[in-house]
Scaffold this motif. Structure first.
Motif, PDB file in Angstrom:
ATOM      1  N   ARG A  51       0.648  -1.455  -0.381  1.00  0.00           N
ATOM      2  CA  ARG A  51       0.459   0.028   0.219  1.00  0.00           C
ATOM      3  C   ARG A  51       0.604   1.249  -0.213  1.00  0.00           C
ATOM      4  N   THR A  52       1.563   1.156   0.781  1.00  0.00           N
ATOM      5  CA  THR A  52       2.910   2.743   0.759  1.00  0.00           C
ATOM      6  C   THR A  52       3.241   2.650  -0.396  1.00  0.00           C
ATOM      7  N   LEU A  53       4.054   1.417  -1.537  1.00  0.00           N
ATOM      8  CA  LEU A  53       4.362   1.342  -2.548  1.00  0.00           C
ATOM      9  C   LEU A  53       2.844   1.787  -3.820  1.00  0.00           C
ATOM     10  N   ASN A  54       2.203   2.142  -3.493  1.00  0.00           N
ATOM     11  CA  ASN A  54       0.962   2.198  -4.106  1.00  0.00           C
ATOM     12  C   ASN A  54       0.662   1.238  -5.687  1.00  0.00           C
ATOM     13  N   MET A  55       1.302  -0.510  -5.042  1.00  0.00           N
ATOM     14  CA  MET A  55       0.864  -1.052  -6.237  1.00  0.00           C
ATOM     15  C   MET A  55      -0.587  -1.633  -5.701  1.00  0.00           C
ATOM     16  N   GLU A  56      -1.169  -1.239  -6.696  1.00  0.00           N
ATOM     17  CA  GLU A  56      -2.213  -1.379  -6.320  1.00  0.00           C
ATOM     18  C   GLU A  56      -3.561  -2.881  -7.103  1.00  0.00           C
ATOM     19  N   LEU A  57      -2.630  -3.307  -7.811  1.00  0.00           N
ATOM     20  CA  LEU A  57      -3.203  -5.122  -7.729  1.00  0.00           C
ATOM     21  C   LEU A  57      -2.965  -5.748  -6.367  1.00  0.00           C
ATOM     22  N   LEU A  58      -2.040  -5.674  -6.348  1.00  0.00           N
ATOM     23  CA  LEU A  58      -1.657  -6.992  -5.081  1.00  0.00           C
ATOM     24  C   LEU A  58      -1.992  -6.215  -3.300  1.00  0.00           C
ATOM     25  N   SER A  59      -1.861  -4.777  -3.825  1.00  0.00           N
ATOM     26  CA  SER A  59      -3.247  -4.125  -2.406  1.00  0.00           C
ATOM     27  C   SER A  59      -3.831  -4.616  -2.046  1.00  0.00           C
ATOM     28  N   THR A  60      -4.952  -4.756  -3.119  1.00  0.00           N
ATOM     29  CA  THR A  60      -6.250  -4.922  -3.476  1.00  0.00           C
ATOM     30  C   THR A  60      -6.377  -6.725  -2.919  1.00  0.00           C
ATOM     31  N   ILE A  61      -5.503  -7.253  -3.624  1.00  0.00           N
ATOM     32  CA  ILE A  61      -5.941  -8.467  -3.616  1.00  0.00           C
ATOM     33  C   ILE A  61      -5.460  -8.938  -2.051  1.00  0.00           C
ATOM     34  N   LEU A  62      -4.674  -8.936  -0.958  1.00  0.00           N
ATOM     35  CA  LEU A  62      -3.809  -8.744  -0.189  1.00  0.00           C
ATOM     36  C   LEU A  62      -5.366  -7.834   1.321  1.00  0.00           C
ATOM     37  N   GLY A  63      -6.000  -7.313   0.331  1.00  0.00           N
ATOM     38  CA  GLY A  63      -6.778  -6.594   1.247  1.00  0.00           C
ATOM     39  C   GLY A  63      -7.839  -6.777   1.413  1.00  0.00           C
ATOM     40  N   GLN A  64      -8.744  -7.898   0.178  1.00  0.00           N
ATOM     41  CA  GLN A  64      -9.792  -8.572   0.847  1.00  0.00           C
ATOM     42  C   GLN A  64      -9.207  -9.891   1.009  1.00  0.00           C
ATOM     43  N   LEU A  65      -8.252 -10.082   0.819  1.00  0.00           N
ATOM     44  CA  LEU A  65      -7.450 -11.707   2.378  1.00  0.00           C
ATOM     45  C   LEU A  65      -7.512 -10.944   3.589  1.00  0.00           C
ATOM     46  N   ILE A  66      -7.169  -9.859   4.196  1.00  0.00           N
ATOM     47  CA  ILE A  66      -7.549  -9.693   5.421  1.00  0.00           C
ATOM     48  C   ILE A  66      -8.759  -9.239   5.797  1.00  0.00           C
ATOM     49  N   SER A  67      -9.139  -8.681   4.905  1.00  0.00           N
ATOM     50  CA  SER A  67     -11.200  -7.833   5.094  1.00  0.00           C
ATOM     51  C   SER A  67     -11.967  -9.186   5.609  1.00  0.00           C
ATOM     52  N   VAL A  68     -11.256 -10.703   4.972  1.00  0.00           N
ATOM     53  CA  VAL A  68     -12.517 -11.766   5.577  1.00  0.00           C
ATOM     54  C   VAL A  68     -10.755 -12.620   7.050  1.00  0.00           C
ATOM     55  N   GLY A  69     -10.154 -11.874   7.692  1.00  0.00           N
ATOM     56  CA  GLY A  69      -9.529 -12.466   8.227  1.00  0.00           C
ATOM     57  C   GLY A  69      -9.877 -13.218   9.491  1.00  0.00           C
ATOM     58  N   ALA A  70     -11.544 -12.032  10.424  1.00  0.00           N
ATOM     59  CA  ALA A  70     -11.479 -12.497  11.607  1.00  0.00           C
ATOM     60  C   ALA A  70     -12.321 -13.682  10.967  1.00  0.00           C
ATOM     61  N   ILE A  71     -13.171 -13.592  10.185  1.00  0.00           N
ATOM     62  CA  ILE A  71     -13.568 -15.215   9.496  1.00  0.00           C
ATOM     63  C   ILE A  71     -12.488 -16.735   9.049  1.00  0.00           C
ATOM     64  N   ALA A  72     -11.683 -16.121   8.842  1.00  0.00           N
ATOM     65  CA  ALA A  72     -10.322 -16.952   9.023  1.00  0.00           C
ATOM     66  C   ALA A  72      -9.664 -18.011  10.115  1.00  0.00           C
ATOM     67  N   LEU A  73      -9.516 -16.761  10.952  1.00  0.00           N
ATOM     68  CA  LEU A  73      -9.054 -17.084  12.160  1.00  0.00           C
ATOM     69  C   LEU A  73     -10.228 -17.637  12.659  1.00  0.00           C
ATOM     70  N   ILE A  74     -11.275 -17.874  12.806  1.00  0.00           N
ATOM     71  CA  ILE A  74     -12.582 -18.688  13.978  1.00  0.00           C
ATOM     72  C   ILE A  74     -11.999 -19.882  13.142  1.00  0.00           C
ATOM     73  N   ILE A  75     -11.842 -19.809  11.744  1.00  0.00           N
ATOM     74  CA  ILE A  75     -12.035 -21.400  11.279  1.00  0.00           C
ATOM     75  C   ILE A  75     -10.355 -22.128  11.600  1.00  0.00           C
ATOM     76  N   VAL A  76     -10.299 -20.606  11.458  1.00  0.00           N
ATOM     77  CA  VAL A  76      -8.183 -21.559  11.718  1.00  0.00           C
ATOM     78  C   VAL A  76      -7.862 -22.222  13.098  1.00  0.00           C
ATOM     79  N   PHE A  77      -8.547 -21.450  13.917  1.00  0.00           N
ATOM     80  CA  PHE A  77      -8.163 -21.234  15.483  1.00  0.00           C
ATOM     81  C   PHE A  77      -9.553 -21.646  16.022  1.00  0.00           C
ATOM     82  N   GLN A  78     -10.567 -22.790  15.616  1.00  0.00           N
ATOM     83  CA  GLN A  78     -11.999 -23.271  16.155  1.00  0.00           C
ATOM     84  C   GLN A  78     -11.663 -23.977  17.473  1.00  0.00           C
ATOM     85  N   PRO A  79     -10.390 -25.025  17.138  1.00  0.00           N
ATOM     86  CA  PRO A  79     -10.747 -26.421  18.775  1.00  0.00           C
ATOM     87  C   PRO A  79     -10.035 -25.126  19.422  1.00  0.00           C
TER      88      PRO A  79
END
Length: 266
Positions: A51-79
């Motif tokens: 994001r600091t380097l203004n790499m729009e495509l990669l920033s968008t992809i990583l941003g989408q991954l982080i936006s669902v991070g809370a749900i992913a954490l619940i799934i991964v750390f369910q036990p």
């Protein structure tokens, strides 16, 4: 001038975050969770860089991954999350009324400890390893479903046959509820608490099970023949066989007293 304002509330905030981080460390110690957390932090730092380097495509992809991070954490750390919440529930004595509201109003049949005691005495003399879970009020359906259904009346011979060294069901725990052996070869959660290195897998599993339920767990050591009892996250070791019945009855006494009061009221 030039200093960041620091108040007592800020101190409480820092201490609270430190305590939460310590709890997370204790809950994930000995698992793969720290490596997963490291990967998540690395992805987040990479997202900040792109994001600091203004790499729009990669920033968008990583941003989408982080936006669902809370749900992913619940799934991964369910036990781990389930174990953490169960431990909080078991140790929060002030909220026991919630358990009573949602629990069945019908009392379970009192567990007869005599055949359990006799089986443990004989297995201890023969140094046959055993792990027996005596259920009380907690719902142990998940533990039972993870094993092999038995549904038979508790007896000394049955327990000895299950834990016989060459028997197909000897590896794992036996679950007893009321006067029935519900399941065998059950997998129990191993404690993540700091325990002596001398504790074997059965003892660690007994403590872990007692941390997430009100069950009473009996352990017979295969190496020494010693008998131990776990309840409420505590393990009492090297119980004399002659005193085992008295010890189990003391752990089960609160249930018996409640039943006696109900019968007297009726």
């Amino acid at each position: 001038m030039g200093f960041i304002p620091f108040t007592f509330i800020d101190l409480i905030d820092i201490v609270s975050v430190a305590a939460i981080m310590y709890w997370i460390y204790r809950m994930t110690k000995g698992t793969n969770a720290p490596y997963i957390l490291s990967g998540i932090i690395a992805i987040y730092l990479l997202w900040v860089v792109v994001r600091t380097l203004n790499m729009e495509l990669l920033s968008t992809i990583l941003g989408q991954l982080i936006s669902v991070g809370a749900i992913a954490l619940i799934i991964v750390f369910q036990p781990e999350l389930r174990r953490f919440l169960q431990m909080i529930g078991m140790r929060s004595k002030h909220f026991n009324f919630i358990t009573r509201i949602f629990s069945s109003s019908e009392d379970k049949v009192q567990t007869d400890v005599a055949p359990i005691v006799m089986a443990c005495r004989e297995m201890a003399a023969a140094k046959t390893g055993a792990l027996i879970v005596i259920g009380l009020r907690s719902d142990l359906t998940l533990i039972a479903e993870g094993g092999i259904a038995v549904d038979a009346k508790v007896s000394t011979a049955l327990l000895q046959n299950i834990f016989f060294k060459n028997a197909p069901l000897h590896d794992g725990a036996v679950l007893i509820e009321s006067d029935r052996v519900v399941a065998a070869k059950c997998i129990l959660p191993v404690t993540q608490s700091d325990v002596p290195k001398s504790y074997g897998t059965r003892h660690r599993a007994a403590i872990g099970m007692s941390e997430i339920s009100d069950a009473v767990i009996v352990v017979v050591s295969e190496e020494t023949g010693g008998i131990s009892v776990a309840q409420g996250g505590q393990l009492r070791r090297d119980i004399e066989p002659a005193r085992l019945q008295q010890t189990l009855q003391r752990y089960l006494a609160p249930v018996s007293r409640r039943r006696a009061k109900k019968e007297a009221a009726e």
